[in-house]
Design an enzyme around this catalytic site. Structure first.
Site, PDB file in Angstrom:
ATOM      1  N   ASP A 160       0.823  -1.211   0.000  1.00 46.78           N
ATOM      2  CA  ASP A 160       0.000   0.000   0.000  1.00 46.78           C
ATOM      3  C   ASP A 160       0.860   1.265   0.000  1.00 46.78           C
ATOM      4  O   ASP A 160       0.657   2.173  -0.811  1.00 46.78           O
ATOM      5  CB  ASP A 160      -0.922   0.022   1.230  1.00 46.78           C
ATOM      6  CG  ASP A 160      -1.823  -1.195   1.271  1.00 46.78           C
ATOM      7  OD1 ASP A 160      -1.920  -1.896   0.245  1.00 46.78           O
ATOM      8  OD2 ASP A 160      -2.423  -1.454   2.331  1.00 46.78           O
ATOM      9  N   TYR A 210      -6.394 -10.841   9.563  1.00 42.15           N
ATOM     10  CA  TYR A 210      -5.201 -10.575   8.744  1.00 42.15           C
ATOM     11  C   TYR A 210      -3.978 -11.198   9.415  1.00 42.15           C
ATOM     12  O   TYR A 210      -3.190 -11.900   8.784  1.00 42.15           O
ATOM     13  CB  TYR A 210      -5.040  -9.066   8.596  1.00 42.15           C
ATOM     14  CG  TYR A 210      -3.931  -8.618   7.674  1.00 42.15           C
ATOM     15  CD1 TYR A 210      -4.158  -8.449   6.312  1.00 42.15           C
ATOM     16  CD2 TYR A 210      -2.653  -8.338   8.162  1.00 42.15           C
ATOM     17  CE1 TYR A 210      -3.144  -8.009   5.458  1.00 42.15           C
ATOM     18  CE2 TYR A 210      -1.636  -7.907   7.325  1.00 42.15           C
ATOM     19  CZ  TYR A 210      -1.892  -7.739   5.975  1.00 42.15           C
ATOM     20  OH  TYR A 210      -0.886  -7.314   5.134  1.00 42.15           O
TER      21      TYR A 210
HETATM   22  C1  GLA Z   1      -3.811  -4.785   3.231  1.00 48.65           C
HETATM   23  C2  GLA Z   1      -2.351  -4.639   3.649  1.00 48.65           C
HETATM   24  C3  GLA Z   1      -1.428  -4.929   2.452  1.00 48.65           C
HETATM   25  C4  GLA Z   1      -1.775  -6.251   1.784  1.00 48.65           C
HETATM   26  C5  GLA Z   1      -3.266  -6.352   1.506  1.00 48.65           C
HETATM   27  C6  GLA Z   1      -3.681  -7.711   1.006  1.00 48.65           C
HETATM   28  O1  GLA Z   1      -4.136  -3.794   2.306  1.00 48.65           O
HETATM   29  O2  GLA Z   1      -2.103  -3.345   4.131  1.00 48.65           O
HETATM   30  O3  GLA Z   1      -0.083  -4.897   2.883  1.00 48.65           O
HETATM   31  O4  GLA Z   1      -1.321  -7.323   2.545  1.00 48.65           O
HETATM   32  O5  GLA Z   1      -4.039  -6.069   2.663  1.00 48.65           O
HETATM   33  O6  GLA Z   1      -3.162  -7.953  -0.251  1.00 48.65           O
END
Ligand code: GLA
Length: 369
Positions: A160, A210
């Protein structure tokens, strides 16, 4: 009194085209920076104070640089991102100036479009602007990831922050999250366009689930490494799945390894202008995220299924971490209106609310205006 000069900055959100839950497994992802984002109007001051306010959220936060240099205390507000950036810049002995910052955002918060990365990168960029510190955008992304991991306490990967910092108009980033090599490839969809659909369903489980997914991937890698010399889970082969006896761990690794193949195929599809193939890969990615990685939701599945039932749509998937947030779909440009009407009707029927729609292109990353 002389009127202080105002400098404007902009930091975009991002949409990940494909390669989901891949960054922390060391593989290749394909995000774009988008037109929606956060704007800042900044007046530099001559003292040690940073004052920040938002047009969307009430209240003003004031930070005294002499104090933030010593300690910084989170208070679970959006301003933590700002404080984290300030404190970490100071820890790294980067000179920063006092300023008044007013931000305004047209990026929906918490909807999987990286509003937090956009804010961190915006603040880190603008605070170093006047000093003309040599801003390396990849360093900036790594710095902001560190703030998010260590100060904010979210264990995200690099995708991101990297996308928000390094986006280029008209280009998708093929980012190797292991080496940080990034190839900017033309993001041209011919007679199709990318439609972004916000489910407006909060991503409640996102944080805890997550971290669990990350841990499961680490477990899968450790087991495979007992048999094979692979550096990360994305470097493993589908045949390595035979070493994984636990059903859940097997499914998580299956998503990661197969998703990596889909990213490689998507890069080729995009280079060759084979948008129908890209569409198929997006849908396959969604199915894998739903069935194997188990990060979809009923609302996201409804958006994807209603999209791909229409002939004018080549493929669709959830984007970002999942559990709510946004989906993307590749839709015939001249049929976008009827596409949106159909989705809105079905979604309203089920949830008594409409999703938001945006037509999205690849745009530039963080910048002064
Ligand atoms: C979130 C996290 C990223 C990535 C996505 C899944 O956005 O911040 O680093 O892991 O999830 O692809």
């Amino acid at each position: 009194m002389t009127k202080m000069e105002t400098i404007q900055f902009f930091s975009p959100g991002r949409v990940n085209i494909i390669g989901e839950h891949i960054d922390y497994n060391g593989g290749l992802v394909m995000p774009i920076a988008i037109a929606q984002g956060i704007k800042a109007e900044v007046q530099f001051r001559t003292d040690n104070i940073i004052e920040i306010s938002s047009k969307q959220i009430a209240g003003t936060a004031t930070f005294n640089l002499a104090k933030t240099k010593e300690t910084a205390q989170k208070n679970n507000e959006w301003t933590d991102y700002v404080l984290g950036v300030i404190h970490y810049l100071q820890r790294e002995n980067k000179a920063i100036d006092g300023c008044n910052i007013e931000i305004s955002s047209n990026l929906p918060l918490g909807s999987g479009l990286s509003s937090s990365a956009a804010l961190e990168v915006l603040i880190a960029y603008l605070l170093q602007y006047k000093q003309k510190n040599n801003i390396d955008l990849t360093e900036l992304a790594l710095f902001c990831q560190r703030v998010e991991n260590e100060f904010v306490g979210v264990n995200c990967g690099i995708m991101d922050q990297f996308a928000v910092a390094n986006g280029q108009k008209g280009k998708a980033m093929c980012l190797d999250c292991d080496t940080l090599d990034c190839q900017q490839i033309p993001f041209e969809l011919g007679e199709y366009c990318l439609v972004l659909m916000n489910s407006k369903q909060p991503r409640e489980l996102a944080g805890s689930a997550y971290n669990i997914r990350r841990a499961q991937c680490e477990q899968a890698l450790a087991i495979i490494q007992e048999q094979q010399a692979v550096e990360n889970l994305c470097a493993a082969q589908i045949s390595d799945l035979e070493f994984l006896k636990d059903e859940v761990i097997y499914k998580r690794a299956k998503h990661v390894i197969s998703e990596q193949q889909r990213v490689l195929q998507s890069v080729e599809a995009l280079k060759q202008g084979n948008i129908p193939l890209l569409g198929k890969l997006l849908t396959a990615s969604h199915i894998s995220l739903d069935k194997d990685y188990e990060v979809s939701s009923e609302g996201l599945n409804l958006l994807v299924n209603t999209s791909i039932e229409q002939d004018i749509c080549l493929g669709a998937r959830l984007t970002g971490a999942g559990f709510g947030g946004c989906c993307i779909a590749l839709v015939k440009k001249d049929a976008v209106n009827s596409f949106q009407e159909k989705i809105a009707e079905v979604y309203f029927e089920r949830y008594r609310m409409y999703p938001d729609f945006y037509i999205t292109n690849a745009e530039d990353g963080v910048r002064s205006l």
